[in-house]
Design an enzyme around this catalytic site. Structure first.
Site, PDB file in Angstrom:
ATOM      1  N   GLY A  62       0.838  -1.193   0.000  1.00  0.00           N
ATOM      2  CA  GLY A  62       0.000   0.000   0.000  1.00  0.00           C
ATOM      3  C   GLY A  62       0.870   1.238   0.000  1.00  0.00           C
ATOM      4  O   GLY A  62       2.043   1.180   0.393  1.00  0.00           O
ATOM      5  N   GLN A  96       2.853  10.004   1.449  1.00  0.00           N
ATOM      6  CA  GLN A  96       4.214   9.474   1.561  1.00  0.00           C
ATOM      7  C   GLN A  96       5.138   9.990   0.467  1.00  0.00           C
ATOM      8  O   GLN A  96       6.351   9.847   0.560  1.00  0.00           O
ATOM      9  CB  GLN A  96       4.188   7.938   1.543  1.00  0.00           C
ATOM     10  N   CYS A 115       6.067  -0.046   7.565  1.00  0.00           N
ATOM     11  CA  CYS A 115       5.660   1.067   6.699  1.00  0.00           C
ATOM     12  C   CYS A 115       6.855   1.506   5.866  1.00  0.00           C
ATOM     13  O   CYS A 115       7.972   1.593   6.376  1.00  0.00           O
ATOM     14  CB  CYS A 115       5.179   2.222   7.570  1.00  0.00           C
ATOM     15  N   LEU A 116       6.615   1.793   4.592  1.00  0.00           N
ATOM     16  CA  LEU A 116       7.701   2.238   3.716  1.00  0.00           C
ATOM     17  C   LEU A 116       8.295   3.565   4.189  1.00  0.00           C
ATOM     18  O   LEU A 116       9.414   3.904   3.803  1.00  0.00           O
ATOM     19  CB  LEU A 116       7.204   2.378   2.277  1.00  0.00           C
ATOM     20  N   HIS A 138      -4.420   1.520   7.757  1.00  0.00           N
ATOM     21  CA  HIS A 138      -3.059   2.058   7.721  1.00  0.00           C
ATOM     22  C   HIS A 138      -2.960   3.203   6.698  1.00  0.00           C
ATOM     23  O   HIS A 138      -2.399   4.265   6.992  1.00  0.00           O
ATOM     24  CB  HIS A 138      -2.092   0.911   7.386  1.00  0.00           C
ATOM     25  N   GLU A 139      -3.524   2.983   5.492  1.00  0.00           N
ATOM     26  CA  GLU A 139      -3.411   3.999   4.427  1.00  0.00           C
ATOM     27  C   GLU A 139      -4.284   5.219   4.732  1.00  0.00           C
ATOM     28  O   GLU A 139      -3.867   6.356   4.487  1.00  0.00           O
ATOM     29  CB  GLU A 139      -3.772   3.399   3.062  1.00  0.00           C
ATOM     30  N   HIS A 166      -2.527   7.423   7.032  1.00  0.00           N
ATOM     31  CA  HIS A 166      -1.538   8.284   6.356  1.00  0.00           C
ATOM     32  C   HIS A 166      -2.191   9.569   5.858  1.00  0.00           C
ATOM     33  O   HIS A 166      -1.619  10.657   5.963  1.00  0.00           O
ATOM     34  CB  HIS A 166      -0.937   7.569   5.139  1.00  0.00           C
TER      35      HIS A 166
END
Ligand code: ZN
Length: 163
Positions: A47, A52, A90-91, A132-133, A136
């Site tokens: 995702g 981000q 997480c990236l 999670h997304e 963000h």
């Protein structure tokens, strides 16, 4: 155009709440979503939110078994009171993993790239990634909700969160 790098915590742009998308189906939106998909795949993510990449617009993508699913102006409805705790990475938070309680199920409402509204019932990993997304897009990171830090490496590899 050179792909934008994924911002890393504690970059303050990760904390900026995203604004709703108003124009759908534009070349700019398509180009951004294509870049997001490419970036996510390159980093073996499941995702990615526009936040981000430093873009404060309510756009996220998720790719599990099928996909990629494009979430524009997503909202979460009927989150279950029942929580499940599992490890997340997480990236934007390299090298850190943690156990995060999330609603076990929910209904996602969002628009696609052309502005068509859709709804999806989600549970398990799909429900977790949606939360999670969407976090963000509100300027939140999993480390804000994490109850325990873990090594998470094995799990993260299995989920494709890291390589
Ligand atoms: Zn993330």
């Amino acid at each position: 155009m050179k792909p934008r790098p994924v911002l890393q915590h504690p970059n303050e742009l990760l904390r900026v709440p995203a604004l709703p998308v108003k124009e759908y189906g534009t070349a700019a939106l398509r180009a951004l979503v294509a870049e997001m998909v490419e970036t996510m795949r390159r980093l073996n993510g499941i995702g990615l939110a526009a936040t981000q990449l430093g873009i404060a617009q309510q756009i996220a993508i998720i790719e599990l078994k099928d996909g990629p699913l494009v979430l524009i102006n997503p909202t979460i409805h009927k989150p279950s009171r029942k929580l499940e705790t599992d490890e997340e990475g997480c990236l934007s938070v390299s090298g850190i993993f943690g156990e995060v309680p999330r609603s076990a199920s929910l209904t996602l409402k969002a628009k696609d790239i052309d502005g068509h509204a859709y709804e999806a019932k989600a549970q398990g990993l799909f429900a977790r990634v949606i939360q999670h997304e969407v976090d963000h897009l509100h300027g939140k990171l999993f480390i804000d909700r994490c109850t325990k830090l873990t090594t998470g490496l094995e799990k993260a590899r299995r989920l494709g969160l890291i390589t």
